[in-house]
Design a protein around this motif. Structure first.
Motif, mmCIF file in Angstrom:
data_model
loop_
_atom_site.group_PDB
_atom_site.id
_atom_site.type_symbol
_atom_site.label_atom_id
_atom_site.label_comp_id
_atom_site.label_asym_id
_atom_site.label_seq_id
_atom_site.Cartn_x
_atom_site.Cartn_y
_atom_site.Cartn_z
ATOM 1 N N ASP A 371 0.814 -1.216 0.000
ATOM 2 C CA ASP A 371 0.000 0.000 0.000
ATOM 3 C C ASP A 371 0.849 1.267 0.000
ATOM 4 O O ASP A 371 0.448 2.301 -0.513
ATOM 5 C CB ASP A 371 -0.955 0.001 1.200
ATOM 6 C CG ASP A 371 -2.101 -0.972 0.971
ATOM 7 O OD1 ASP A 371 -2.262 -1.424 -0.182
ATOM 8 O OD2 ASP A 371 -2.811 -1.289 1.932
ATOM 9 N N VAL A 402 -4.364 -2.390 -4.148
ATOM 10 C CA VAL A 402 -4.496 -1.754 -2.842
ATOM 11 C C VAL A 402 -5.130 -2.764 -1.896
ATOM 12 O O VAL A 402 -6.193 -3.310 -2.172
ATOM 13 C CB VAL A 402 -5.375 -0.492 -2.923
ATOM 14 C CG1 VAL A 402 -5.568 0.108 -1.545
ATOM 15 C CG2 VAL A 402 -4.734 0.534 -3.843
ATOM 16 N N PHE A 408 -3.582 2.562 2.770
ATOM 17 C CA PHE A 408 -3.243 3.370 1.600
ATOM 18 C C PHE A 408 -3.318 4.855 1.969
ATOM 19 O O PHE A 408 -2.414 5.631 1.689
ATOM 20 C CB PHE A 408 -4.218 3.048 0.462
ATOM 21 C CG PHE A 408 -4.049 3.907 -0.766
ATOM 22 C CD1 PHE A 408 -3.163 3.540 -1.778
ATOM 23 C CD2 PHE A 408 -4.774 5.075 -0.914
ATOM 24 C CE1 PHE A 408 -3.014 4.326 -2.909
ATOM 25 C CE2 PHE A 408 -4.626 5.879 -2.041
ATOM 26 C CZ PHE A 408 -3.737 5.497 -3.044
#
Ligand code: SER
Length: 600
Positions: A371, A402, A408
Motif C-alpha cells: 500500500d 491496494v 493506503f
C-alpha cells in the motif's frame, strides 16, 4: 410547492410591502474585479448599502443567481450547492429589524405554510472583537411573535463584509426542522445539525474599515438572502435539494435509479454541470486562471463523477438543464454551452489517459508491492500528471493492488506531509517561510492555481529555447532557468543584446508552435539512447543511467523541441496561451537573460 410558485410568491409578497423588483446581475461581477463571482444578492448592491441612491428606491426585491465554491467539498451532501439562486430583499436605510423579522415570519408560516413548531431562529450573541453586544432587539421581536427556540451564536450570526472592508452586520437566521424524528426539547441550530437554514436577515448597520474597526453606517440596511433550493426542500419535506423540481429533472437525466438523488456522484455531477452552464453563459471559459480555473475544476470534477457513474448522455443532461432554467435564463439557450463542456472533457480525458498509462507502466514494472508503494505512485501521478488522488486510488484498487483503504490513505497522508515538509524546508530558505507545493529547484508553486501557471511557463520555456535556437542559431544553450507563477526566466549564451526584430521573431516562432496544439510527450530512456535522440541537455551535467526526455508532437525524431527534463509540463501546448517576452537583459559576460510571461 414548485419553483415557479415560490419565485412568484416571494416577489409578490415583498412587492406588496412596497418593494420594487430589480433585475439580476451576472455571475461575473461587472463593477468589482476583486471578487471572482457574485456570491450573494447583496454583492451588486454594495454601493447602495454604503449610501448611494438606488434609482429604484429604498425597498428592493429580486432573485439572484449566485456561485460559491468555498463549500465545494461539501457538495454531495443534502444541502450544499456551488450554484444556487437566492431570493432577496433589501431596505436601503428604510425599514429595519422589526419589519424584516415580522415579514420573514409571516412569509415562512403563512405563504410557505411551515408550522411554527418546526422553526427555530438564531440571533447574534455579541462579541468583544466587534464591540457589539447580544442582539436584544431581534431576540425580543422573535419572542413577541411567540418563537420559542432562539439560539444565540457568534460567527454564524454575523455576515460580511464581502471584501476585507465594507458593509456587514449581525444576522438573524431561520431554520426548519428537516428530520422525521420528534424535535428533542433542547435541540437548537447551534447543537443539532438536523436544522436546515433557509433564511438570513442581515442587519447591515456597520462598515468594517480597512484597519479592522466596525463603525456604524450612516444608514441602517436590511439584506435578506433566502436559498431557493433549500426552501423548496424543506417546504416539500424532501431529504435533499436534489429532489426539488429545479434539480430532480437533472438528476433524472443522469440516472433513472429511484435513489439516484441520494448518490454523491450523481449530486456532484448535477451540481457542477448546472454551475458550469451558468458560468459559461455569463462569459467564463475553462482556463488555468481565476474564474476559468474554477470552471475547469468544476467540469473536471463532474467528468470524474460521470466516469464513476458510466454516464455518457450529455445531450440529455443539457436538455434537462435548459428545460428547468431556459424560461428564466434565455441566455442559456443562446450559446453552445454543451460543446464547451465537452471540449474540456476531452482535454481532461486525454490527460487522464496519460496519467493512467503512467500508472500502468509502473504497475507492469512491478513497482507496486504494497500500500505504501501504491500510495507513492498515486502521489507521483498527481504531481506529474495532475491525476486526482481519488482516481489514482481507484485505478490501483481496480488492478487489485491496494490491500486496504486505510493503510493506503495513511501512506498517502505521510507522503503528502513529507512532501510539504520538503517544500517548506526548501521554501523557507528561499522565501522565508512561504509554503510551496512544488519546488524542483527550477519550478516553484505554492498552490494549485500557481501550479497550473508554472506548468504553462515550464513548457513555454522549452519552446522559448527552441525558438531562440531557430532564430539565433544552434549554438544557443541553456545557462539557467527559474520559473514561478508570475514569469519564466531563461539564461542563454549570446554575445549581443537582442534587437527588437529578433525578439519579435522569437516570440512569433514560439507562438506559432504553441498554436499548433502539440501534445507534450515524455519517454524514459537509458542515458545512451536519450542522447541519441538529439534531445537538449547539459554537456557538463552528471545524469543518472535513465533519464526522461520531454518532446513536443507525436514523434520524437522530428520533434520541434526535445529536452532532458523531469517535468512536470502541460499536456498540450494549447494550454499555454500566448508567450510574451517582457524583458531582455545581460546576465553576465556573454550571457543574456529573458523574462517572459504567458497570457490567456
Ligand atoms: N448576504 C446574506 C447572505 O448571503 C443575505 O443575503 O446570506
Amino acid at each position: 410547492m414548485n419553483h415557479h410558485e415560490l419565485r412568484k410568491k416571494f416577489i409578490e409578497f415583498y412587492k406588496k410591502q412596497g418593494h420594487q423588483e430589480i433585475g439580476q446581475a451576472a455571475l461575473v461581477p461587472q463593477q468589482d474585479a476583486s471578487v471572482l463571482f457574485t456570491t450573494a444578492g447583496m454583492h451588486p448592491l454594495i454601493p447602495f448599502l454604503m449610501g448611494d441612491t438606488h434609482p429604484d428606491g429604498s425597498r428592493l426585491v429580486n432573485i439572484q443567481r449566485c456561485l460559491r465554491t468555498g463549500d465545494i467539498e461539501e457538495v454531495g451532501d443534502a444541502t450544499h450547492n456551488t450554484f444556487f439562486e437566492m431570493l432577496g430583499h433589501w431596505s436601503l436605510g428604510d425599514y429595519f429589524k422589526h419589519e424584516a423579522i415580522d415579514w420573514s415570519y409571516k412569509f415562512v408560516t403563512e405563504e410557505l405554510g411551515i408550522p411554527k413548531e418546526k422553526l427555530a431562529v438564531t440571533v447574534f450573541a455579541g462579541d468583544k472583537l466587534r464591540g457589539v453586544g447580544l442582539d436584544e432587539e431581534a431576540k425580543q421581536r422573535w419572542q413577541s411573535l411567540g418563537m420559542e427556540r432562539i439560539d444565540e451564536l457568534v460567527e454564524d450570526n454575523w455576515w460580511g463584509p464581502v471584501h476585507s472592508s465594507g458593509p456587514c452586520g449581525p444576522t438573524t437566521e431561520i431554520f426548519v426542522w428537516s428530520a422525521e424524528a420528534e424535535i428533542p426539547p433542547n435541540s437548537l441550530p447551534g447543537n443539532d445539525e438536523r436544522w436546515v437554514e433557509i433564511w438570513n436577515n442581515v442587519f447591515m448597520e456597520f462598515n468594517k474599515t480597512e484597519d479592522g474597526q466596525f463603525e456604524p453606517l450612516d444608514q441602517k440596511n436590511i439584506d435578506t438572502g433566502v436559498g431557493l433550493e433549500r426552501v423548496l426542500m424543506t417546504v416539500n419535506n424532501y431529504d435533499s435539494v436534489y429532489q426539488t423540481d429545479v434539480l430532480a429533472p437533472i438528476v433524472a437525466a443522469i440516472s433513472t435509479d429511484q435513489l439516484a438523488h441520494a448518490d454523491r456522484d450523481v449530486r456532484i455531477l448535477a451540481d457542477h454541470i448546472r454551475a458550469a452552464f451558468f458560468m459559461i453563459a455569463d462569459g467564463v471559459l475553462p482556463s488555468n486562471k481565476d474564474r476559468g480555473y474554477v470552471l475547469r475544476r468544476l467540469i473536471r470534477r463532474a467528468v470524474q463523477a460521470a466516469r464513476k457513474l458510466d454516464f455518457t448522455d450529455w445531450p440529455l443532461l443539457t436538455e434537462a438543464i435548459l428545460g428547468v432554467y431556459g424560461p428564466y435564463y434565455p441566455q442559456l439557450l443562446e450559446q453552445e454551452i454543451e460543446a464547451e463542456i465537452l471540449a474540456e472533457q476531452q482535454k481532461f480525458t486525454k490527460q487522464l489517459t496519460k496519467a493512467v498509462n503512467f500508472i500502468e507502466k509502473a504497475v507492469q514494472a512491478n513497482q507496486v508491492v504494497n500500500d505504501e508503494s501504491a500510495a507513492n505512485l498515486a502521489f507521483l501521478a498527481y504531481q506529474s500528471h495532475a491525476l486526482p488522488l481519488e482516481l489514482g486510488y481507484e485505478i490501483l484498487t481496480e488492478a487489485g493492488l491496494v490491500l486496504g483503504r486505510k493503510s493506503f490513505e495513511q501512506a498517502l497522508d505521510q507522503k503528502i506531509k513529507a512532501h510539504q515538509e520538503v517544500s517548506r524546508a526548501g521554501s523557507e530558505k528561499k522565501f522565508g517561510g512561504h509554503g510551496l507545493i512544488l519546488d524542483t529547484g527550477e519550478l516553484k508553486a505554492s498552490d494549485e492555481t500557481e501550479l497550473k501557471k508554472v506548468l504553462r511557463l515550464h513548457t513555454a520555456t522549452h519552446i522559448l529555447q527552441a525558438s531562440l535556437r531557430a532564430v539565433l542559431g544552434d549554438q544557443i544553450t541553456q545557462k539557467g532557468s527559474d520559473i514561478n507563477a508570475d514569469r519564466l526566466r531563461f539564461d542563454f549564451n549570446y554575445p549581443d543584446k537582442l534587437t527588437a526584430e529578433q525578439k519579435a521573431e522569437v516570440e512569433a516562432w514560439a507562438n506559432k508552435l504553441i498554436e499548433q496544439g502539440l501534445p507534450m510527450n515524455c519517454v524514459e530512456l537509458s542515458l545512451v539512447e536519450a542522447k541519441k535522440t538529439g534531445a537538449l541537455h547539459f554537456f557538463d551535467h552528471k545524469y543518472p543511467d535513465k533519464v526522461k526526455v520531454h518532446y513536443l508532437g507525436d514523434s520524437i525524431s522530428d520533434a520541434p523541441s526535445k529536452e532532458f527534463c523531469g517535468g512536470p509540463h502541460v499536456s498540450n501546448t494549447n494550454e499555454i496561451g500566448k508567450l510574451k517576452i517582457i524583458k531582455e537583459q545581460s546576465a553576465g559576460a556573454g550571457i543574456r537573460r529573458i523574462k517572459a510571461i504567458v497570457e490567456d
